[in-house]
Design a protein around this motif. Structure first.
Motif, PDB file in Angstrom:
ATOM      1  N   CYS A  62     -31.942 -27.786 -20.858  1.00 43.21           N
ATOM      2  CA  CYS A  62     -31.628 -26.915 -22.235  1.00 43.21           C
ATOM      3  C   CYS A  62     -30.718 -25.406 -22.662  1.00 43.21           C
ATOM      4  CB  CYS A  62     -33.531 -26.330 -22.999  1.00 43.21           C
ATOM      5  SG  CYS A  62     -32.276 -25.843 -25.274  1.00 43.21           S
ATOM      6  N   VAL A  63     -29.749 -25.558 -23.694  1.00 40.25           N
ATOM      7  CA  VAL A  63     -29.426 -23.875 -23.744  1.00 40.25           C
ATOM      8  C   VAL A  63     -29.402 -23.512 -25.071  1.00 40.25           C
ATOM      9  CG1 VAL A  63     -28.424 -23.623 -21.434  1.00 40.25           C
ATOM     10  CG2 VAL A  63     -27.386 -24.435 -23.144  1.00 40.25           C
ATOM     11  N   ALA A  91     -33.898 -23.468 -20.262  1.00 35.84           N
ATOM     12  CA  ALA A  91     -34.369 -23.829 -19.567  1.00 35.84           C
ATOM     13  C   ALA A  91     -34.329 -25.223 -18.453  1.00 35.84           C
ATOM     14  CB  ALA A  91     -35.227 -25.262 -20.711  1.00 35.84           C
ATOM     15  N   SER A  92     -35.164 -25.559 -17.189  1.00 35.40           N
ATOM     16  CA  SER A  92     -34.612 -26.460 -16.037  1.00 35.40           C
ATOM     17  C   SER A  92     -35.880 -26.842 -15.901  1.00 35.40           C
ATOM     18  CB  SER A  92     -33.912 -24.513 -14.860  1.00 35.40           C
ATOM     19  OG  SER A  92     -33.669 -25.920 -13.530  1.00 35.40           O
ATOM     20  N   VAL A 113     -36.114 -25.359 -25.469  1.00 37.22           N
ATOM     21  CA  VAL A 113     -36.603 -23.552 -25.524  1.00 37.22           C
ATOM     22  C   VAL A 113     -36.238 -23.670 -26.511  1.00 37.22           C
ATOM     23  CG1 VAL A 113     -34.332 -22.782 -24.204  1.00 37.22           C
ATOM     24  CG2 VAL A 113     -36.462 -21.280 -24.416  1.00 37.22           C
ATOM     25  N   ALA A 114     -36.630 -22.254 -27.206  1.00 39.85           N
ATOM     26  CA  ALA A 114     -36.761 -22.150 -28.589  1.00 39.85           C
ATOM     27  C   ALA A 114     -36.424 -20.812 -29.136  1.00 39.85           C
ATOM     28  CB  ALA A 114     -36.807 -23.140 -29.665  1.00 39.85           C
ATOM     29  N   PHE A 115     -35.348 -20.153 -29.550  1.00 44.20           N
ATOM     30  CA  PHE A 115     -36.341 -18.732 -29.552  1.00 44.20           C
ATOM     31  C   PHE A 115     -36.781 -18.287 -31.414  1.00 44.20           C
ATOM     32  CE2 PHE A 115     -32.673 -17.559 -26.928  1.00 44.20           C
ATOM     33  CZ  PHE A 115     -33.098 -16.559 -26.594  1.00 44.20           C
ATOM     34  N   VAL A 116     -37.750 -17.997 -31.541  1.00 42.00           N
ATOM     35  CA  VAL A 116     -38.723 -17.847 -32.384  1.00 42.00           C
ATOM     36  C   VAL A 116     -39.190 -16.627 -33.193  1.00 42.00           C
ATOM     37  CG1 VAL A 116     -39.868 -19.602 -32.730  1.00 42.00           C
ATOM     38  CG2 VAL A 116     -40.903 -18.254 -31.814  1.00 42.00           C
ATOM     39  N   SER A 117     -39.809 -15.306 -34.309  1.00 42.81           N
ATOM     40  CA  SER A 117     -39.418 -14.088 -34.327  1.00 42.81           C
ATOM     41  C   SER A 117     -38.757 -13.330 -34.549  1.00 42.81           C
ATOM     42  CB  SER A 117     -40.880 -13.962 -33.082  1.00 42.81           C
ATOM     43  OG  SER A 117     -42.322 -14.765 -33.385  1.00 42.81           O
TER      44      SER A 117
END
Length: 913
Positions: free
Chosen positions: A526-527, A539-540, A569-573
């Motif tokens: 994931c990127v 993410a690897s 993977v995801a960005f939050v906050s």
């Protein structure tokens, strides 16, 4: 400081499971009740009861043996449900209450394969894999008949609809239909016309005609009076179920003339209506594209006018019986969930891509499901456009499709494109506006697909069919499979992640290479771009997450914590935290600033392939290989508010407790302290009660007026107190009250009394032994005190320089002027054979009180030495003197003045000058 606190409050601390979408049907029988309000289906070891209106599981019935359910049936009156398990046990359920009313052995020597109720709901027939058929009276709970003669597994049973005839029909692996008479206890006829397994039996309303279907692609109409086949209808498909339709006109189904009509469901995946008299098909349901459409089961609920059909993909479809108009859809089993996304402007729906060509759209509020057909192979990835109405899917069929959801929640395919030469494994939609999408494939290429203007215009006619997409740019990006693509928030950059262990940054729309991110030891799954900063997260499969700077392509941070591959993977906050999911079934919440893993969430049992966050950043959605889709809710603010409320409540209660103790309202104080569940606070209350002049009576009165649950809590606290010698007195006082005033039967009924007693006994015995030793020493001291003859002490002479502080009197040594009684060791000498100093001095830590003055008891043990002091004018006796037994010096000291009295005892009483 305020800004710092505000920034800290933005960080998330925890997610909680808000809802789960779990499998409830994994194949086998499915049955509707008479009203069509409840649906019964098998899922492993359980029979699930679904509410048709909401799609939610009302009850999940599981036998005590926890073995797989092999057969079940609901009685015609909807009152009794019977299940059979692999453990050869039959269970009769009151399914509305979820309780077993009767459990008995099936007596079959192999598992029960099928069962059926008679029209009166009093008799139950079971057919086993041992070829036997048994009849049970479920009212009296005993067996009534046992029929043998079938060859192979008995997989089909049906009672004649007329209860007066007492006829049972069965079919086994030999493809024959046997007619059993319960009255004669014999087989009346064997109907042989099928050449393959018989799959269903249906009876006409008058009871004179029977319809049978089989996998030999024919349906046969039987005359039960002559027991002969009157019509054979070739249906040209392997039929899994045939249903006789009501003898009334149904123009929408092609039923225009009176007569016998029946409906078939088979491996072609369509429902078809046949006229028995002519053998012609009068209606065929339109077939939807894609595999997994084969029908495995079909049943008609006459009273509710509903038709239930089940597909090979474990989807359950409910139709209106007269028109075959679709009413409800249920996704019973999603197998491996590969991706999930929120849909709608307010995230009111979720779309799920599983190990199937079909997409499933769930409405979160009502649990209704819509199954989307279009792809011809397994859907691998999903993504949604900015507004939430459009979303894209890609699949192993090397194609990409765009879907639109209208305001009613109905989803249709509006565009499709193809051009890749291998499976399309990832897709990403534009972020700034709905203008294009990007796909990545196993052919190592990336394609950019612009959205045509006709797709974005509101005047597009849905019935015109999907619009064809044309790729604008195609770029070979990696040497191995491309697993992930991501579009930057400004739609100008593209990131790709591949199995070749690298991520690359490209400029859109021409896909010009800008840089390479190298550092992972295994392939990337994931990127993801940060929504706020110029940072890329990867993410690897090496179990790490890395943050990279877009300016110089350097690694900024590495997050380690997953024990297996990180899949999403995801960005939050607002870009300050990360949410990741891995093949270990775990979700982790990270704070970027300090590389800290804030929380680990464990709700899945297998690889978590799908992860998506809502627009408001307050919910998250995950899908995993365990066939579960879980909706998570951010509970950080709720937990903080709850914790603050608890602290405020504790402060109020503590103040109230202090007020009650000050007012000596011990009962309320003790009850309040117990409600706080703080043993030390309760101990403080007990100590306050014991300090009262009437401590015994008040403690007894207070403890006895407590409720039973409060006494149980008090007993648990006593276990804690009793482990400490400083608090054991309070524990023993409470135990004394309970043991003296509570009946043994009541004490034994206390919750956890056995464990409490086991913990109390060893420490209580230790305290008793310590007190016994103290009592013995005190008794001996009392004996000495009463047997000493103390003459009037003359005025003390001035001590000499040689032995300052040592004075002697008959039977005593008086020492004074010492800085501490321990200095006695320097002034007292003793001899053992006229050689060596041997003096032992023991000073207890706690002073005792005697004659109104604080004293410390001093024990001087001389062993086998003799006490000697020059001031006493004594000399050691001869060693063969019978009176030369070791003397014992025991005395008292005044710590304030440094004075010590040592009475010297020998075998003949007082020994000395």
């Amino acid at each position: 400081m305020a800004e710092t606190a505000a920034g800290a409050s933005r960080f998330k601390a925890n997610y909680a499971v808000e809802r789960k979408i779990e499998p409830f049907y994994k194949g086998g029988k499915a049955q509707l009740d008479r009203t069509g309000q409840h649906l019964f289906c098998v899922c492993g070891t359980r029979v699930n009861v679904l509410e048709v209106a909401s799609g939610s599981v009302l009850r999940s019935l599981e036998q005590e043996d926890q073995e797989d359910i092999t057969a079940f049936d609901l009685s015609p009156d909807d009152e009794v449900l019977v299940t059979a398990s692999r453990a050869l046990l039959l269970a009769q359920w009151a399914w509305r209450e979820g309780s077993v009313t009767c459990l008995w052995k099936a007596i079959h020597t192999a598992p029960v394969a099928t069962m059926a109720f008679d029209p009166t709901s009093t008799l139950l027939a079971t057919g086993g894999c041992d070829g036997a058929v048994r009849i049970w009276d479920i009212v009296q709970h005993h067996g009534t008949h046992h029929f043998r003669g079938s060859h192979g597994v008995v997989h089909l049973l049906a009672f004649h609809p007329d209860p007066a005839r007492l006829l049972l029909f069965s079919s086994a692996a030999d493809a024959a239909i046997r007619m059993w008479s319960l009255q004669d206890r014999s087989c009346l006829a064997v109907l042989t016309a099928h050449y393959s397994a018989v799959t269903s039996l249906a009876f006409s309303s008058d009871g004179h005609t029977m319809l049978s279907s089989g996998r030999d692609k024919i349906c046969i109409v039987w005359d039960l009076r002559s027991r002969q086949a009157t019509r054979t209808v070739p249906v040209f498909e392997s039929v899994e179920a045939a249903v006789l339709l009501p003898e009334e006109a149904a123009p929408e189904l092609g039923v225009k003339s009176p007569g016998l009509h029946f409906l078939t469901a088979g491996d072609q995946g369509t429902l078809r209506v046949w006229e028995a008299a002519s053998g012609q098909c009068v209606y065929t349901q339109p077939r939807l594209p894609g595999p997994g459409r084969e029908l495995t089961h079909c049943a008609l609920a006459h009273a509710a006018s509903l038709l239930l059909s089940v597909t090979a993909d474990h989807n359950l479809l409910l139709y209106e019986a007269r028109s075959l108009r679709l009413q409800k859809q249920f996704a019973g089993y999603s197998e491996e969930v590969l991706d999930v996304r929120f849909l709608g402007p307010e995230d009111s729906h979720v779309v799920v891509a599983s190990n199937s060509p079909c997409l499933k759209v769930f409405e979160l509020q009502t649990s209704s499901c819509q199954i989307l057909h279009g792809h011809t192979d397994i859907v691998l990835a999903l993504d949604v456009f900015r507004k939430g109405w459009l979303f894209a899917s890609c699949a192993k069929d090397q194609s990409v499709r765009i879907w639109r959801m209208n305001k009613a929640g109905q989803v249709t395919c509006v565009a499709q494109g193809s051009g890749h030469t291998h499976s399309v494994g990832t897709v990403c939609c534009s972020r700034l506006k709905e203008s294009f999408l990007v796909t990545g494939s196993q052919d190592c290429t990336v394609k950019l697909w612009p959205l045509p203007d006709a797709l974005l215009s509101k005047s597009t006619v849905p019935d015109s069919g999907p619009i064809l997409l044309q790729a604008q740019t195609t770029q070979r990006c990696h040497d191995k499979d491309i697993n992930s693509v991501a579009v930057a928030p400004n739609d100008k950059l593209l990131a790709t992640g591949s199995q070749d262990r690298t991520a690359k940054l490209w400029a859109l729309p021409q896909c010009q290479l800008l840089g390479v991110f190298s550092g992972h030891r295994r392939g990337l799954w994931c990127v993801q771009f940060s929504p706020m900063d110029q940072v890329l997260a990867t993410a690897s499969a090496d179990g790490t997450i890395k943050l990279w700077a877009l300016q110089d392509f350097s690694c900024l941070k590495t997050f380690e914590g997953h024990d297996a591959s990180v899949l999403k993977v995801a960005f939050v906050s607002r870009g300050t935290q990360l949410l990741s999911s891995g093949s270990d079934g775990l979700m982790k919440l990270w704070t970027i600033k300090n590389n800290e893993c804030v929380r680990t969430l464990d709700a899945h049992e297998d690889k978590v392939w799908g992860l998506h966050c809502s627009r408001l950043d307050d919910r998250a959605l995950t899908g995993a290989s365990d066939s579960r889709v879980i909706l998570w809710k951010d509970v950080t603010e709720a937990e903080q508010a709850e914790e603050q409320a608890k602290q405020e409540e504790q402060v109020v209660k503590q103040q109230e407790l202090d007020n009650l103790l000050h007012e000596k309202r011990y009962l309320r104080a003790l009850g309040l302290a117990i409600s706080l569940d703080r043993p030390h606070t309760v101990l403080t209350v007990i100590q306050a009660i014991r300090r009262d002049p009437e401590a015994c009576e008040k403690l007894e009165a207070t403890v006895l007026r407590l409720r039973r649950d409060q006494k149980e809590a008090l007993l648990r606290f006593c276990v804690t107190w009793n482990t400490n010698s400083r608090h054991c007195h309070e524990a023993q006082a409470v135990l004394s009250v309970l043991l003296r005033h509570e009946a043994p039967e009541e004490l034994l009924a206390y919750e956890g009394v056995q464990a409490a007693l086991e913990a109390l006994l060893p420490y209580t015995e230790r305290h008793f032994q310590r007190l016994s030793r103290t009592l013995q020493a005190a008794t001996f001291l009392d004996f000495l005190w009463h047997n000493m003859k103390l003459p009037t002490l003359p005025a003390a002479p001035q001590p000499s320089e040689t032995h300052k502080g040592v004075l002697s009197y008959p039977g005593f040594v008086w020492l004074h002027g010492l800085s501490h009684p321990r200095s006695l060791a320097t002034t007292v000498t003793s001899y053992h054979g006229h050689q060596g100093l041997s003096v032992g001095l023991h000073l207890p830590a706690h002073p005792c009180t005697l004659v109104g003055q604080p004293l410390s008891t001093v024990r001087l043990g001389l062993g086998h030495s003799e006490f000697y002091s020059e001031e006493m004018g004594t000399h050691p006796p001869a060693r063969d003197d019978p009176t030369s037994a070791p003397p014992l010096a025991l005395g008292m000291a005044w710590p304030q003045t440094g004075a010590v009295i040592l009475p010297v005892l020998g075998p003949q009483g007082f020994w000395g000058a």
